[in-house]
Scaffold this motif. Structure first.
Motif, PDB file in Angstrom:
ATOM      1  N   ARG A   1      -0.147  12.988   4.540  1.00 49.79           N
ATOM      2  CA  ARG A   1      -0.757  12.217   5.632  1.00 49.79           C
ATOM      3  C   ARG A   1      -2.194  12.621   5.974  1.00 49.79           C
ATOM      4  NH1 ARG A   1       4.727  12.056   6.107  1.00 49.79           N
ATOM      5  NH2 ARG A   1       5.642  10.109   6.835  1.00 49.79           N
ATOM      6  N   GLN A   2      -2.923  13.147   4.994  1.00 52.63           N
ATOM      7  CA  GLN A   2      -4.323  13.516   5.212  1.00 52.63           C
ATOM      8  C   GLN A   2      -5.270  12.704   4.329  1.00 52.63           C
ATOM      9  OE1 GLN A   2      -5.135  15.940   7.522  1.00 52.63           O
ATOM     10  NE2 GLN A   2      -2.943  16.025   7.965  1.00 52.63           N
ATOM     11  N   SER A   3      -4.740  11.667   3.650  1.00 51.64           N
ATOM     12  CA  SER A   3      -5.580  10.848   2.768  1.00 51.64           C
ATOM     13  C   SER A   3      -5.380   9.383   3.134  1.00 51.64           C
ATOM     14  CB  SER A   3      -5.175  11.046   1.305  1.00 51.64           C
ATOM     15  OG  SER A   3      -5.397  12.374   0.909  1.00 51.64           O
ATOM     16  N   PRO A   4      -6.373   8.537   2.841  1.00 46.91           N
ATOM     17  CA  PRO A   4      -6.220   7.111   3.146  1.00 46.91           C
ATOM     18  C   PRO A   4      -5.123   6.460   2.299  1.00 46.91           C
ATOM     19  CG  PRO A   4      -8.366   7.581   2.106  1.00 46.91           C
ATOM     20  CD  PRO A   4      -7.665   8.879   2.233  1.00 46.91           C
ATOM     21  N   THR A   5      -4.585   5.329   2.812  1.00 47.22           N
ATOM     22  CA  THR A   5      -3.619   4.591   1.994  1.00 47.22           C
ATOM     23  C   THR A   5      -4.370   3.898   0.859  1.00 47.22           C
ATOM     24  OG1 THR A   5      -3.819   2.575   3.276  1.00 47.22           O
ATOM     25  CG2 THR A   5      -2.097   4.126   3.947  1.00 47.22           C
TER      26      THR A   5
ATOM     27  N   ALA B   1      -2.282  12.051  -4.369  1.00 44.64           N
ATOM     28  CA  ALA B   1      -3.312  11.789  -3.367  1.00 44.64           C
ATOM     29  C   ALA B   1      -4.297  12.961  -3.315  1.00 44.64           C
ATOM     30  CB  ALA B   1      -2.669  11.576  -2.003  1.00 44.64           C
TER      31      ALA B   1
ATOM     32  N   TYR C   1       2.445   9.935  -3.281  1.00 42.67           N
ATOM     33  CA  TYR C   1       2.318   8.605  -2.698  1.00 42.67           C
ATOM     34  C   TYR C   1       3.697   8.007  -2.430  1.00 42.67           C
ATOM     35  CZ  TYR C   1      -2.715   8.338  -3.331  1.00 42.67           C
ATOM     36  OH  TYR C   1      -4.068   8.539  -3.231  1.00 42.67           O
TER      37      TYR C   1
ATOM     38  N   GLU D   1       4.506   1.866   1.767  1.00 43.36           N
ATOM     39  CA  GLU D   1       4.407   1.708   3.221  1.00 43.36           C
ATOM     40  C   GLU D   1       5.637   1.074   3.845  1.00 43.36           C
ATOM     41  OE1 GLU D   1       0.065   1.697   5.133  1.00 43.36           O
ATOM     42  OE2 GLU D   1       0.633  -0.190   4.205  1.00 43.36           O
TER      43      GLU D   1
ATOM     44  N   ASN E   1       0.835  -1.190   0.000  1.00 47.41           N
ATOM     45  CA  ASN E   1       0.000   0.000   0.000  1.00 47.41           C
ATOM     46  C   ASN E   1       0.873   1.244   0.000  1.00 47.41           C
ATOM     47  OD1 ASN E   1      -2.539  -1.047  -0.202  1.00 47.41           O
ATOM     48  ND2 ASN E   1      -2.813  -1.249   2.014  1.00 47.41           N
ATOM     49  N   TYR E   2       0.245   2.339  -0.374  1.00 40.82           N
ATOM     50  CA  TYR E   2       0.954   3.613  -0.492  1.00 40.82           C
ATOM     51  C   TYR E   2       0.231   4.659   0.350  1.00 40.82           C
ATOM     52  CZ  TYR E   2       3.527   1.360  -4.196  1.00 40.82           C
ATOM     53  OH  TYR E   2       4.347   0.503  -4.881  1.00 40.82           O
ATOM     54  N   TYR E   3       1.011   5.456   1.088  1.00 44.07           N
ATOM     55  CA  TYR E   3       0.410   6.533   1.869  1.00 44.07           C
ATOM     56  C   TYR E   3       0.782   7.874   1.246  1.00 44.07           C
ATOM     57  CZ  TYR E   3       5.030   6.855   4.219  1.00 44.07           C
ATOM     58  OH  TYR E   3       6.366   6.979   4.495  1.00 44.07           O
ATOM     59  N   SER E   4       0.026   8.882   1.589  1.00 41.85           N
ATOM     60  CA  SER E   4       0.314  10.223   1.085  1.00 41.85           C
ATOM     61  C   SER E   4       1.306  10.903   2.015  1.00 41.85           C
ATOM     62  CB  SER E   4      -0.973  11.044   1.029  1.00 41.85           C
ATOM     63  OG  SER E   4      -0.640  12.421   0.944  1.00 41.85           O
TER      64      SER E   4
END
Ligand SMILES: *Cc1c(COP(=O)(O)O)cnc(C)c1O
Length: 444
Positions: free
Chosen positions: A8-12, A24, A30, A33, A2-5
């Motif tokens: 850090r204000q959006s879902p992975t 994102a 992105y 993880e 998975n990828y996070y933004s």
């Protein structure tokens, strides 16, 4: 994976979603993880692997859950379907030639991988996707070529009339099939503004599904790691190389650092910049990042004043300045030094650099001069390191600068000659968004 933004204000999201979205919703980039670790025997035995096997093994963890193995295998095979030779230029410097792809610049790998991923993710949709991209020269050709013949995807490229080199223009305008070139009576900034406005226009987005082929897309960024594995596969020296990367948006070097963190031996990274010195200033100021207005240089693919991928480099080092500066150095090389470097290397070694490769070559020499004899803050201590610089474009793409420096015409490689037999096909357009919108709305 998975990828996070990074904001850090959006879902992975999955790889597929990150690739389709590009950015994102919170406008962050992105980021994976976790960083996969390569098996030790893979590095040890790397010479026994084919390019396709390396590509598959390196990319597999990043696309897990989004691409089945057989699809990834096919995509990798088509992506790396040309040579990546490491050429010794002189006693200490080796050139990793990344210009043997269809558009003669390193962006081919990222563009080919991304286009095939998007084609696959879009396979069950009846909707045609339209990729809209503005180019100052290199990106458009790589994107056009990458998407050529990909089903369900139309590509529309905006380029500034009269402001790209002859080879670049032919690469943009002779593809045919699903690729259309719009020749805009304006500057690159005008083209970019028109594209931005198109993405923000509600009526347009209701009628057609627009996608960007932005360089921050994970599907363009991550496969660039492969160059560094191909370089290491050909590296015969006993100590790991110093690698100098001509850098603009910092996507390529960031991919190299990612490869290193997953286990690829690299002694040190040199970020080679032209007069756009935001990152060299970041290092000399002890970690103060100050974006600037970009200035025009001979190595124009690196004319970037606010490198979007640098935030990914920082993330790789936990945002710790001491860790970044231990692994990476940066140098700024001006146009005069670039031309002199092309001339000197041509005269001494008979090797023709393009302006981007020349910046990297010079930065590598600077680094070796500064730290080469003994570097006590790095283990193991290495004497007189040998280095690799990335040659990111063929000199024929920048004939004026190269001819000025060497006094010789750049020989046209065989895989470019066919371009000159083709006829340019472009649609002329004013630099107005309304014209672009009317044209897009009236296409069937
Ligand atoms: C895009 C480009 C670069 C810069 O690469 P980044 O990943 O943006 O740092 C360097 N050289 C050439 C020829 C390019 O086209």
């Amino acid at each position: 994976m998975n990828y996070y933004s990074l904001n850090r204000q959006s879902p992975t999201v999955s790889f597929a979603e990150a690739a389709v979205k590009g950015q994102a919703p919170d406008k962050g980039l992105y980021f994976p993880e976790h960083i996969p670790q390569l098996p030790a025997n893979f590095i040890q035995d790397i010479r026994q692997y084919s390019k396709e096997e390396i590509g598959f093994l390196v990319m597999k963890p990043y696309v897990a859950g989004s691409l089945p193995d057989d699809v990834l295998q096919k995509i990798v095979k088509e992506t790396v379907d040309f040579e990546f030779p490491l050429v010794q230029v002189n006693a200490t410097n080796f050139s990793l030639e990344l210009f043997h792809g269809p558009t003669l610049a390193f962006k081919d790998v990222g563009a080919r991988f991304m286009s095939r991923c998007l084609g696959y993710f879009n396979r069950n949709s009846n909707n045609h996707v339209t990729v809209l991209v503005a180019t100052s020269g290199d990106t458009g050709g790589a994107v056009a070529n990458g998407f050529l013949g990909v089903e369900g995807v139309d590509v529309v490229i905006l380029y500034p009339s009269g402001k790209v080199s002859p080879v670049q223009e032919l690469q943009l305008t002779t593809c045919g099939q699903n690729i259309t070139a719009l020749e805009v009576d304006g500057s690159f900034d005008d083209c970019q503004a028109m594209v931005k406005q198109a993405f923000a226009d509600a009526a347009l987005n209701e009628k057609i599904s627009l996608t960007s082929a932005n360089s921050i897309n994970v599907a363009r960024w991550l496969p660039q790691q492969l160059y560094y594995f191909f370089a290491f596969q050909q590296w015969q020296e006993t100590t790991p190389p110093v690698i100098s990367v001509p850098s603009g948006n910092f996507g390529n070097i960031c991919a190299g650092i990612l490869a290193h963190i997953s286990g690829l031996p690299v002694q040190h990274f040199v970020a080679a910049c032209n007069a756009n010195d935001v990152i060299p200033s970041y290092f000399t100021s002890g970690g103060n990042y100050q974006p600037k207005q970009a200035v025009a240089t001979l190595s124009n693919a690196m004319d970037v004043g606010n490198p979007s991928n640098f935030i990914r480099v920082l993330e790789l080092f936990g945002n710790q300045f001491p860790a970044v500066s231990k692994a990476v150095s940066a140098y700024s090389v001006d146009d005069e030094t670039t031309l002199n470097t092309i001339k000197d290397v041509y005269e001494a070694d008979g090797y023709i650099l393009d302006p981007h490769g020349a910046v990297a070559y010079h930065a590598l020499c600077e680094y070796v001069k500064d730290f080469g004899v003994i570097r006590t803050d790095y283990e193991p201590v290495i004497h007189n390191p040998k280095g690799i610089f990335l040659e990111t474009a063929h000199p024929v793409k920048f004939p004026e600068a190269v001819e000025k420096a060497t006094g010789q015409a750049v020989p046209v490689p065989d895989n470019v000659k066919h371009l000159f037999d083709k006829e340019k096909q472009s649609i002329k357009m004013s630099a107005s968004f309304n014209d672009l919108k009317d044209w897009l709305m009236s296409r069937k």
